[in-house]
Write a protein that holds these residues in place. Structure first.
Motif, PDB file in Angstrom:
ATOM      1  N   GLU A 297       0.582  -1.384   0.333  1.00  0.00           N
ATOM      2  CA  GLU A 297      -0.279   0.004  -0.184  1.00  0.00           C
ATOM      3  C   GLU A 297       0.775   1.662  -0.153  1.00  0.00           C
ATOM      4  O   GLU A 297       0.581   2.456  -0.364  1.00  0.00           O
ATOM      5  CB  GLU A 297      -1.181   0.079   1.498  1.00  0.00           C
ATOM      6  CG  GLU A 297      -1.971  -0.931   1.388  1.00  0.00           C
ATOM      7  CD  GLU A 297      -3.065  -1.048   2.180  1.00  0.00           C
ATOM      8  OE1 GLU A 297      -2.861  -0.489   2.924  1.00  0.00           O
ATOM      9  OE2 GLU A 297      -4.101  -2.083   2.246  1.00  0.00           O
ATOM     10  N   GLU A 298       1.636   1.014   0.680  1.00  0.00           N
ATOM     11  CA  GLU A 298       3.048   2.399   0.830  1.00  0.00           C
ATOM     12  C   GLU A 298       3.825   2.227  -0.095  1.00  0.00           C
ATOM     13  O   GLU A 298       5.297   2.153  -0.518  1.00  0.00           O
ATOM     14  CB  GLU A 298       3.583   2.518   1.893  1.00  0.00           C
ATOM     15  CG  GLU A 298       1.869   2.672   3.023  1.00  0.00           C
ATOM     16  CD  GLU A 298       2.909   2.593   4.374  1.00  0.00           C
ATOM     17  OE1 GLU A 298       4.237   3.004   4.679  1.00  0.00           O
ATOM     18  OE2 GLU A 298       2.305   2.670   5.382  1.00  0.00           O
TER      19      GLU A 298
ATOM     20  N   GLU B 291       9.433  -1.971   4.827  1.00  0.00           N
ATOM     21  CA  GLU B 291       9.844  -1.410   3.448  1.00  0.00           C
ATOM     22  C   GLU B 291      11.323  -1.913   3.304  1.00  0.00           C
ATOM     23  O   GLU B 291      12.119  -2.498   3.469  1.00  0.00           O
ATOM     24  CB  GLU B 291      10.825   0.343   4.310  1.00  0.00           C
ATOM     25  CG  GLU B 291      11.154  -0.190   5.464  1.00  0.00           C
ATOM     26  CD  GLU B 291      11.338   1.177   6.270  1.00  0.00           C
ATOM     27  OE1 GLU B 291      12.575   2.109   5.833  1.00  0.00           O
ATOM     28  OE2 GLU B 291      10.662   1.682   7.245  1.00  0.00           O
TER      29      GLU B 291
END
Length: 372
Positions: A167-168, A188
């Motif tokens: 989503e990021e 990340e």
């Protein structure tokens, strides 16, 4: 070869080595650890031909050299030596023996020639990057429970470690599934990992990596190629072959249209499931969830053993629903929740259910229902 080493340092290195060694193997040298003393370090190398671990330890080296000795025997001896002992190790090449001395204890162990020890060929890695130990630990710890143990679907016998669109943006992702439940965990994307090929890390390797990730301050150097993956700290290097297979398209089984939302205290839920499942027969272990406004009733009905029921106060505002699950799967998924609340998203009693921690979508779990 002759060196002296602290018992604690020796034990740590040898226990890592002996856990890689296959107990039942037809090639005698594979039961051994390769000990190489040079400069001010001694390295301990073990392999089962799929995984290789090298542990480098500080030691007082009087004479450089190398030999191989039974990993399990050396581990047992070291384990039984008193705390704080200084261990002296030397090899007698003429007799083919390794001498281990500590205090008044003296052992003479059979060795095999170092030339026979198979060293894993080093390959060109297409991606090299560094990642913090806690981030990698979370990826593997939260996904490994869903690894399949079914040998026929060998491509599910590991964690699919790859880069995916989250989503990021782009994320480093671990996915495991056995067809009944699925875990998908994101972190990340580390710098340098952009070109990483997707690989399936075998179950045994996932267990061994865990030992490198204990230290919260550690930074792990990760190298990945199409056929191998390597995790390294300054002291330990673990290299493993990856599973040669194609991981299925897991995105297809992650439900996106589930609208019925249940919010429940994760540890309370897990304890309740555990209690009611006590009466069910091992074979089915089915627990029925009956949902009504702000209330959940967990029940088990095992005609041969008895019945159990427990009610929990929950947050639920949708229409009534009855759905069944394997108790073991529910417990394993609930135990992944670090926060207080687990959020379950249901569709119907026959469709897969989605679970996440609160509003956090970086770790999601899918579990298939059972008929009850």
């Amino acid at each position: 070869m002759k060196f002296s080493i602290e018992r604690a340092a020796l034990l740590k290195a040898v226990s890592q080595a002996q856990s890689v060694v296959e107990r039942r193997n037809t090639i005698p040298i594979l039961a051994n650890v390769l000990i190489e003393a040079d400069g001010s370090h001694v390295s301990f190398r073990a392999t089962d031909l799929d995984i290789e671990v090298v542990d480098k330890v500080d030691a007082h080296v009087e004479q450089a050299g190398a030999t191989t000795v039974s990993a399990v025997t050396l581990h047992e001896i070291t384990r039984k030596l008193p705390d704080g002992a200084l261990v002296q190790i030397s090899d007698d090449a003429a007799l083919g023996r390794l001498i281990v001395q500590a205090g008044r204890s003296n052992f003479s162990l059979a060795t095999l020639p170092k030339e026979d020890f198979p060293v894993m060929s080093s390959s060109e890695y297409s991606a090299n990057f560094s990642a913090k130990a806690p981030a990698l630990r979370r990826l593997f710890d939260k996904s490994k429970f869903a690894i399949s143990t079914e040998e026929t679907r060998y491509y599910l016998n590991g964690v699919y470690f790859h880069i995916a669109e989250g989503e990021e943006g782009r994320m480093l992702r671990a996915v495991a599934t056995d067809g009944h439940r699925l875990a998908r965990v994101d972190t990340e994307l580390p710098t340098g990992a952009e070109a990483m090929p997707g690989v399936i890390v075998p179950r045994k390797t996932v267990g061994e990596i865990r030992k490198l990730l204990e230290d919260d301050d550690a930074v792990i150097a990760v190298s990945v190629s199409e056929t191998k993956i390597r995790f390294a700290t300054p002291e330990i290097t673990l290299t493993s072959k990856v599973i040669d297979g194609t991981f299925p398209d897991y995105q297809r089984v992650i439900p996106s249209g589930n609208t019925r939302k249940l919010e429940v205290d994760a540890s309370e839920f897990a304890r309740a499931v555990d209690r009611v499942a006590t009466v069910s027969s091992e074979r089915s272990r089915a627990v029925k969830l009956s949902l009504d406004e702000d209330r959940l009733v967990l029940s088990v009905n095992a005609p041969d053993a008895g019945a159990a029921e427990e009610e929990l106060a929950v947050a639920y505002a949708d229409e009534k629903l009855e759905i069944g699950f394997n108790a073991k799967y529910l417990l394993e998924i609930a135990s992944q929740v670090d926060r207080e609340n687990a959020v379950f998203m249901f569709n119907s009693s026959g469709d897969p259910t989605l679970m996440r921690e609160g509003n956090d979508t970086s770790a999601i779990y899918v579990v298939m229902p059972m008929r009850v």
